[in-house]
Design a protein around this motif. Structure first.
Motif, PDB file in Angstrom:
ATOM      1  N   ALA A   6       0.909  -1.189  -0.086  1.00 23.34           N
ATOM      2  CA  ALA A   6       0.018   0.085  -0.017  1.00 23.34           C
ATOM      3  C   ALA A   6       0.742   1.159  -0.094  1.00 23.34           C
ATOM      4  O   ALA A   6       2.164   1.397   0.599  1.00 23.34           O
ATOM      5  N   VAL A   7       0.407   2.289  -0.486  1.00 23.50           N
ATOM      6  CA  VAL A   7       1.001   3.683  -0.629  1.00 23.50           C
ATOM      7  C   VAL A   7       0.576   4.456   0.263  1.00 23.50           C
ATOM      8  O   VAL A   7      -1.005   4.694   0.431  1.00 23.50           O
ATOM      9  N   VAL A   8       1.124   5.249   1.119  1.00 26.46           N
ATOM     10  CA  VAL A   8       0.658   6.320   2.052  1.00 26.46           C
ATOM     11  C   VAL A   8       0.234   7.434   1.233  1.00 26.46           C
ATOM     12  O   VAL A   8       0.696   8.037   0.478  1.00 26.46           O
ATOM     13  N   LEU A   9      -1.215   7.740   1.480  1.00 24.91           N
ATOM     14  CA  LEU A   9      -1.824   9.036   0.835  1.00 24.91           C
ATOM     15  C   LEU A   9      -1.694  10.367   1.699  1.00 24.91           C
ATOM     16  O   LEU A   9      -1.451  11.451   1.339  1.00 24.91           O
ATOM     17  N   ALA A  10      -2.098   9.965   2.833  1.00 27.63           N
ATOM     18  CA  ALA A  10      -1.795  11.121   4.044  1.00 27.63           C
ATOM     19  C   ALA A  10      -1.622  10.479   5.368  1.00 27.63           C
ATOM     20  O   ALA A  10      -2.080   9.377   5.682  1.00 27.63           O
ATOM     21  N   LYS A  11      -1.086  11.272   6.226  1.00 32.10           N
ATOM     22  CA  LYS A  11      -0.885  10.789   7.740  1.00 32.10           C
ATOM     23  C   LYS A  11      -1.176  11.923   8.567  1.00 32.10           C
ATOM     24  O   LYS A  11      -0.812  13.021   8.445  1.00 32.10           O
ATOM     25  N   ARG A  12      -1.967  11.630   9.469  1.00 30.58           N
ATOM     26  CA  ARG A  12      -2.507  12.328  10.509  1.00 30.58           C
ATOM     27  C   ARG A  12      -2.101  11.917  12.032  1.00 30.58           C
ATOM     28  O   ARG A  12      -1.771  10.770  12.169  1.00 30.58           O
ATOM     29  N   PRO A  13      -2.230  12.600  13.101  1.00 34.04           N
ATOM     30  CA  PRO A  13      -1.746  12.193  14.160  1.00 34.04           C
ATOM     31  C   PRO A  13      -2.679  10.968  14.701  1.00 34.04           C
ATOM     32  O   PRO A  13      -2.271  10.215  15.443  1.00 34.04           O
ATOM     33  N   THR A  14      -4.071  10.810  14.341  1.00 32.83           N
ATOM     34  CA  THR A  14      -4.644   9.905  14.884  1.00 32.83           C
ATOM     35  C   THR A  14      -5.237   8.835  13.879  1.00 32.83           C
ATOM     36  O   THR A  14      -5.931   7.651  13.940  1.00 32.83           O
ATOM     37  N   LYS A  15      -4.670   8.919  12.505  1.00 33.03           N
ATOM     38  CA  LYS A  15      -4.833   7.928  11.470  1.00 33.03           C
ATOM     39  C   LYS A  15      -4.003   8.140  10.136  1.00 33.03           C
ATOM     40  O   LYS A  15      -3.272   9.131  10.048  1.00 33.03           O
ATOM     41  N   THR A  16      -3.769   6.892   9.487  1.00 29.71           N
ATOM     42  CA  THR A  16      -2.944   6.982   8.483  1.00 29.71           C
ATOM     43  C   THR A  16      -3.950   6.623   7.085  1.00 29.71           C
ATOM     44  O   THR A  16      -4.627   5.483   7.209  1.00 29.71           O
ATOM     45  N   TYR A  18      -4.045   4.983   3.447  1.00 32.13           N
ATOM     46  CA  TYR A  18      -3.299   4.405   2.401  1.00 32.13           C
ATOM     47  C   TYR A  18      -4.157   4.083   1.087  1.00 32.13           C
ATOM     48  O   TYR A  18      -5.355   3.912   1.102  1.00 32.13           O
ATOM     49  N   ARG A  19      -3.401   3.814   0.006  1.00 35.10           N
ATOM     50  CA  ARG A  19      -4.070   3.479  -1.189  1.00 35.10           C
ATOM     51  C   ARG A  19      -3.511   2.002  -1.453  1.00 35.10           C
ATOM     52  O   ARG A  19      -2.265   1.632  -1.578  1.00 35.10           O
ATOM     53  N   ASP A  20      -4.302   1.129  -1.800  1.00 30.91           N
ATOM     54  CA  ASP A  20      -3.997  -0.188  -2.205  1.00 30.91           C
ATOM     55  C   ASP A  20      -4.909  -0.624  -3.500  1.00 30.91           C
ATOM     56  O   ASP A  20      -6.039  -1.129  -3.362  1.00 30.91           O
ATOM     57  N   GLY A  21      -4.295  -0.341  -4.623  1.00 34.35           N
ATOM     58  CA  GLY A  21      -5.075  -0.646  -6.015  1.00 34.35           C
ATOM     59  C   GLY A  21      -6.246   0.134  -5.923  1.00 34.35           C
ATOM     60  O   GLY A  21      -5.998   1.607  -5.875  1.00 34.35           O
ATOM     61  N   ASP A  22      -7.386  -0.321  -5.946  1.00 31.15           N
ATOM     62  CA  ASP A  22      -8.489   0.473  -6.111  1.00 31.15           C
ATOM     63  C   ASP A  22      -9.240   0.865  -4.753  1.00 31.15           C
ATOM     64  O   ASP A  22     -10.419   1.149  -4.996  1.00 31.15           O
ATOM     65  N   THR A  23      -8.500   0.453  -3.774  1.00 26.63           N
ATOM     66  CA  THR A  23      -9.153   0.864  -2.370  1.00 26.63           C
ATOM     67  C   THR A  23      -8.367   1.866  -1.793  1.00 26.63           C
ATOM     68  O   THR A  23      -6.959   1.817  -1.536  1.00 26.63           O
ATOM     69  N   VAL A  24      -9.205   2.460  -0.934  1.00 25.84           N
ATOM     70  CA  VAL A  24      -8.664   3.657   0.164  1.00 25.84           C
ATOM     71  C   VAL A  24      -8.860   2.755   1.562  1.00 25.84           C
ATOM     72  O   VAL A  24      -9.868   2.587   1.977  1.00 25.84           O
ATOM     73  N   ILE A  25      -7.651   2.874   2.322  1.00 25.87           N
ATOM     74  CA  ILE A  25      -7.770   2.212   3.678  1.00 25.87           C
ATOM     75  C   ILE A  25      -7.425   3.406   4.760  1.00 25.87           C
ATOM     76  O   ILE A  25      -6.304   3.593   4.643  1.00 25.87           O
ATOM     77  N   LYS A  26      -8.109   3.691   5.441  1.00 25.04           N
ATOM     78  CA  LYS A  26      -8.149   4.691   6.499  1.00 25.04           C
ATOM     79  C   LYS A  26      -7.802   3.845   7.859  1.00 25.04           C
ATOM     80  O   LYS A  26      -8.944   3.241   8.288  1.00 25.04           O
ATOM     81  N   VAL A  27      -6.538   3.819   8.351  1.00 21.66           N
ATOM     82  CA  VAL A  27      -6.271   3.076   9.378  1.00 21.66           C
ATOM     83  C   VAL A  27      -6.303   4.208  10.695  1.00 21.66           C
ATOM     84  O   VAL A  27      -5.151   4.876  10.646  1.00 21.66           O
ATOM     85  N   PHE A  28      -6.812   3.764  11.664  1.00 26.79           N
ATOM     86  CA  PHE A  28      -6.924   4.578  12.900  1.00 26.79           C
ATOM     87  C   PHE A  28      -6.076   3.891  13.914  1.00 26.79           C
ATOM     88  O   PHE A  28      -5.785   2.837  14.059  1.00 26.79           O
ATOM     89  N   GLY A  65      -4.312  -5.098  13.915  1.00 27.67           N
ATOM     90  CA  GLY A  65      -4.555  -4.652  15.288  1.00 27.67           C
ATOM     91  C   GLY A  65      -5.447  -3.508  15.264  1.00 27.67           C
ATOM     92  O   GLY A  65      -5.859  -3.139  16.514  1.00 27.67           O
ATOM     93  N   LYS A  66      -5.478  -2.598  14.330  1.00 25.83           N
ATOM     94  CA  LYS A  66      -6.172  -1.486  14.438  1.00 25.83           C
ATOM     95  C   LYS A  66      -7.397  -1.348  13.402  1.00 25.83           C
ATOM     96  O   LYS A  66      -7.299  -1.894  12.373  1.00 25.83           O
ATOM     97  N   TRP A  67      -8.344  -0.683  14.108  1.00 29.52           N
ATOM     98  CA  TRP A  67      -9.592  -0.372  13.396  1.00 29.52           C
ATOM     99  C   TRP A  67      -9.140   0.072  11.814  1.00 29.52           C
ATOM    100  O   TRP A  67      -8.755   1.169  11.763  1.00 29.52           O
ATOM    101  N   ALA A  68      -9.967   0.076  10.677  1.00 34.65           N
ATOM    102  CA  ALA A  68      -9.485   0.519   9.567  1.00 34.65           C
ATOM    103  C   ALA A  68     -11.154   0.525   8.725  1.00 34.65           C
ATOM    104  O   ALA A  68     -12.042  -0.251   8.707  1.00 34.65           O
ATOM    105  N   ILE A  69     -11.211   1.674   7.878  1.00 34.99           N
ATOM    106  CA  ILE A  69     -12.307   1.870   6.957  1.00 34.99           C
ATOM    107  C   ILE A  69     -12.072   1.893   5.624  1.00 34.99           C
ATOM    108  O   ILE A  69     -10.952   2.412   5.115  1.00 34.99           O
ATOM    109  N   PHE A  70     -12.599   1.006   4.626  1.00 34.15           N
ATOM    110  CA  PHE A  70     -12.317   0.676   3.314  1.00 34.15           C
ATOM    111  C   PHE A  70     -13.192   1.367   2.339  1.00 34.15           C
ATOM    112  O   PHE A  70     -14.308   1.088   2.558  1.00 34.15           O
ATOM    113  N   THR A  71     -12.669   2.130   1.310  1.00 34.59           N
ATOM    114  CA  THR A  71     -13.513   2.817   0.489  1.00 34.59           C
ATOM    115  C   THR A  71     -13.011   2.683  -0.954  1.00 34.59           C
ATOM    116  O   THR A  71     -11.804   2.269  -1.167  1.00 34.59           O
ATOM    117  N   ASP A  72     -13.743   3.133  -1.839  1.00 34.66           N
ATOM    118  CA  ASP A  72     -13.248   3.015  -3.215  1.00 34.66           C
ATOM    119  C   ASP A  72     -12.291   4.230  -3.327  1.00 34.66           C
ATOM    120  O   ASP A  72     -12.249   5.183  -2.826  1.00 34.66           O
TER     121      ASP A  72
END
Length: 251
Positions: A6-16, A18-28, A65-72
């Motif tokens: 996966a490629v990091v698109l943005a990093k915040r203090p509470t979440k990162t 990522y892009r993995d192919g056609d999916t965005v993964i927001k990891v908290f 071990g971290k919660w994540a939301i997956f979107t297009d």
């Protein structure tokens, strides 16, 4: 699952993000409120039922071990980056930005949380003294009760423009239903908070004209929403927001 490719698109203090192919993964980060994560996903799913262009929610899962939301993943550029790359088109892009905000406010989704109730709770949680909290609560309760979709963090970096010109609106974590003027006041404050004073005033003027809403009415919301925004951000940002929450100054 693994984020090895996966490629990091943005990093915040509470979440990162990522892009993995056609999916965005927001990891908290660990410790982030599970209830807030699930509420964000629920907001997203409910906004999908409106007429707005937004990335499709794919699911919620655990990643390392971290919660994540997956979107297009939506291919394109943010409106913020386009504004930076083409300053000669800034006014054109700002006009589009306001038009999109008005389209958001044209939507209805009665299952979203109430902006008024959420705002009242956050005023009570702020560091403002009891007198100012009382004045803000009194002003809030006097405001008309509406049921318009409100984004809660509407700014140019949350808008993706595809190559064919189709706009997509991202990040519905703070979505609610309520008074559109409150949502406009939040956007106005976000510009000011980032030192974009001229853009803030241009936005306010343009939104006022296009929505036929008095600027004074939007400004009445400024101290209210500043109090709610003061619960987040850096110490410097919080200090600025608490200053803007002074009801007397905006009376």
């Amino acid at each position: 699952m693994s984020l090895e490719n996966a490629v990091v698109l943005a990093k915040r203090p509470t979440k990162t993000i990522y892009r993995d192919g056609d999916t965005v993964i927001k990891v908290f980060e660990e410790g982030f409120s599970k209830a807030d994560i699930l509420n964000e996903a629920l907001n997203h799913a409910r906004i999908e039922e409106t007429n707005l262009n937004i990335p499709r929610l794919k699911g919620i899962n655990m990643v390392d071990g971290k919660w994540a939301i997956f979107t297009d993943f939506v291919e394109g550029k943010t409106l913020a980056s386009l504004m930076d790359e083409h300053p000669e088109k800034f006014d054109e892009y700002l006009d589009l930005f306001v038009e999109l905000h008005l389209i958001v406010h044209d939507q209805r989704q009665r299952l979203l949380n109430s902006l008024k109730i959420k705002t009242s709770r956050k005023i009570d949680e702020s560091d403002l003294n009891a007198t100012i909290r009382y004045e803000l609560q009194t002003r809030l309760q006097s405001m008309p009760r509406h049921h318009k979709v409100c984004h809660g963090d509407f700014n140019p970096s949350n808008i993706i423009i595809k190559e064919d010109g189709t706009p997509y609106i991202l990040d519905w974590a703070h979505a609610s239903q309520g008074n559109a003027a409150a949502d406009a006041a939040i956007t106005y404050l976000l510009f000011k908070l980032h030192g974009e004073e001229e853009t803030a005033e241009k936005y306010l003027n343009l939104y006022s004209i296009k929505s036929d809403t008095a600027k004074q009415y939007i400004q009445k919301w400024v101290p209210i929403v500043a109090a709610t925004q003061s619960l987040h951000g850096t110490p410097e940002e919080r200090a600025m927001l608490l200053g803007w929450a002074d009801v007397v100054e905006w009376s």
